[in-house]
Design an enzyme around this catalytic site. Structure first.
Site, short mmCIF file in Angstrom:
data_model
loop_
_atom_site.label_atom_id
_atom_site.label_comp_id
_atom_site.label_asym_id
_atom_site.label_seq_id
_atom_site.Cartn_x
_atom_site.Cartn_y
_atom_site.Cartn_z
N HIS A 1 0.94 -1.22 -0.01
CA HIS A 1 0.02 -0.12 -0.12
C HIS A 1 0.82 1.22 -0.02
O HIS A 1 0.86 2.08 1.02
CB HIS A 1 -0.90 -0.09 1.25
CG HIS A 1 -2.09 0.84 1.31
ND1 HIS A 1 -1.82 2.34 1.47
CD2 HIS A 1 -3.47 0.73 1.48
CE1 HIS A 1 -2.95 2.94 1.33
NE2 HIS A 1 -3.89 2.11 1.47
N GLU B 1 -0.92 1.32 -5.55
CA GLU B 1 -0.64 0.09 -4.57
C GLU B 1 -0.90 -1.03 -5.60
O GLU B 1 -1.68 -0.98 -6.43
CB GLU B 1 -1.77 -0.01 -3.59
CG GLU B 1 -1.99 1.39 -2.74
CD GLU B 1 -3.17 1.58 -2.03
OE1 GLU B 1 -3.59 0.49 -1.47
OE2 GLU B 1 -3.57 2.79 -1.88
O1 TA6 Z 1 -6.08 1.91 -0.39
C1 TA6 Z 1 -7.03 2.95 -0.22
C2 TA6 Z 1 -7.86 2.65 0.87
O2 TA6 Z 1 -8.52 1.70 1.06
C3 TA6 Z 1 -8.51 3.82 1.30
O3 TA6 Z 1 -10.17 3.61 1.25
C4 TA6 Z 1 -8.20 4.45 2.37
O4 TA6 Z 1 -8.90 3.86 3.53
C5 TA6 Z 1 -6.78 3.61 2.51
O5 TA6 Z 1 -6.87 2.52 2.14
C6 TA6 Z 1 -6.06 4.04 4.11
O6 TA6 Z 1 -6.59 2.77 4.78
P1 TA6 Z 1 -6.01 2.96 6.33
O7 TA6 Z 1 -6.62 1.74 7.02
O8 TA6 Z 1 -4.51 2.87 6.21
O9 TA6 Z 1 -6.50 4.08 7.01
#
Ligand code: TA6
Length: 285
Positions: A156, A257
Site C-alpha cells: 500500500h 498500490e
Molecule cells: O487503499 C486505499 C484505501 O483502501 C482507502 O479507502 C483508505 O481507507 C486507505 O486505504 C487507508 O486505509 P487505512 O486503513 O490505512 O486508513
C-alpha cells in the site's frame, strides 16, 4: 559502521532497521518500509508528520503491508482494516550487501493469534533489494495448511509528489476500475489526473505504470507482475477525518498500490505459494 551496513535501533517502542546509504528504514512491525531516498537524499515515499509510531497502530506512510484482506473485512466489520500483517512484528531473516545493492528479508508465520482472526496456516516472506534509484520487492505466501486458501495482499505504497493536482499516472488507460466512492465500475479514459478524492481499485492491470511528477522533475516507474492496482488520494475532507494524517498533507502524496485484490484472488492449494514482485525506479525528467 559504514553507510552500507544495517543498523538496528528503536523509535519509541518500535525497533527498526536502517541502511543509511539508501535512506532505507524498515520497522519490524509490519516489516514496514518507512523511507527510501534517492542518492541525493530526496525521499521517494511519503510519511505523515502525524503518523503513529506505537505498537499495534498502523504507520501512516511508506509501505503498509496489507494481508490477508484489503480494506474492511467483509465478514467482520470489527476486524482491523487491511488485515493484521501491518501491525504484527515480522521476523528479521537476514541482510546481505553486494556493492551498492542491499537486501533485507523478513518473514511472518501463522500462529494462535493470527489463526484466532483468520483460521489458516501460512508462511509469508517479504524481501526488499535497494540499489541507487531502484527498489525491488518480492512478497510470497505459502499455504502450509491442508485446505486451499484465498487471500488479498497489497503493498500500500505512499509516494511523495510535489502536488497531486499536477501529476499524471500513465499505464492504466482502458482498465476497468471500481470507484469506491460511487460504487460504480468505470473504464479509465486516458491518464489518471486528480481533481477530487480518488479511491479506485483496478483489476487485471498491465503491471507497468509511471507517475509523472513535473513539480519534482521526476518520474516514478512501477513494474509488477501482480494483477491489482489501487490509486488513492484522500483530498480535503477525508484528510481531515484521518487522525494520523495532517489536514494539509494530501497534495503532497499519492498512493499507487500493487498486489492481489478482489476478483484477482485465486485459490492457493496446500503446499503451494502465491508470490509477486514490485519494482520502483526513479528517473529525472
Ligand atoms: O487503499 C486505499 C484505501 O483502501 C482507502 O479507502 C483508505 O481507507 C486507505 O486505504 C487507508 O486505509 P487505512 O486503513 O490505512 O486508513
Amino acid at each position: 559502521m559504514t553507510p552500507w551496513n544495517l543498523s538496528h535501533r528503536l523509535h519509541g517502542e518500535l525497533p527498526f532497521y536502517t541502511v543509511e546509504a539508501h535512506g532505507l528504514t524498515i520497522y519490524e512491525q509490519g516489516a514496514h518500509v518507512a523511507s527510501w531516498h534517492r542518492p541525493n537524499g530526496d525521499p521517494v515515499f511519503f510519511m505523515s508528520q502525524s503518523s503513529h509510531f506505537e505498537p499495534g497502530k498502523p504507520i501512516r506512510g511508506g509501505i503498509p503491508l496489507v494481508f490477508p484482506w484489503f480494506g474492511p473485512r467483509a465478514d467482520d466489520p470489527a476486524a482491523p482494516a487491511h488485515g493484521f500483517a501491518r501491525t504484527r512484528d515480522w521476523f528479521f531473516e537476514g541482510f546481505s550487501q553486494d556493492g551498492s545493492s542491499s537486501t533485507v528479508e523478513f518473514s511472518l508465520a501463522s500462529d494462535e493469534a493470527t489463526k484466532a482472526i483468520w483460521p489458516h496456516d501460512f508462511e509469508a516472506r517479504y524481501s526488499m533489494t535497494a540499489v541507487p534509484d531502484e527498489l525491488k520487492f518480492h512478497f510470497s505466501v505459502r499455504n502450509t495448511g491442508s485446505q486451499p486458501v484465498r487471500f488479498e495482499a497489497v503493498l500500500h505504497t505512499y509516494f511523495v509528489v510535489q502536488d497531486v493536482r499536477e501529476i499524471e499516472i500513465e499505464g492504466l488507460e482502458g482498465s476497468e476500475y471500481l470507484d469506491k466512492l460511487s460504487g460504480q465500475s468505470i473504464r479509465q479514459q486516458g491518464r489518471i489526473r486528480f481533481t477530487e478524492e480518488t479511491d479506485r481499485v483496478y483489476n487485471a492491470t498491465s503491471g507497468n505504470f509511471i507517475i509523472h511528477d513535473p513539480g519534482l522533475r521526476r518520474r516514478i516507474l512501477i513494474n509488477t507482475d501482480s494483477p491489482s492496482t489501487v490509486v488513492w488520494n484522500p483530498w480535503v475532507a477525508k484528510a481531515q477525518r484521518l487522525p494520523d494524517f495532517g489536514d494539509e498533507e494530501w497534495p503532497g502524496m499519492v498512493c499507487v498500490e500493487s498486489g492481489v485484490i478482489g476478483d484477482d484472488r485465486r485459490d492457493v492449494p496446500p503446499g503451494e505459494e502465491l508470490s509477486f514482485t514490485v519494482i520502483y525506479k526513479v528517473r529525472d525528467i
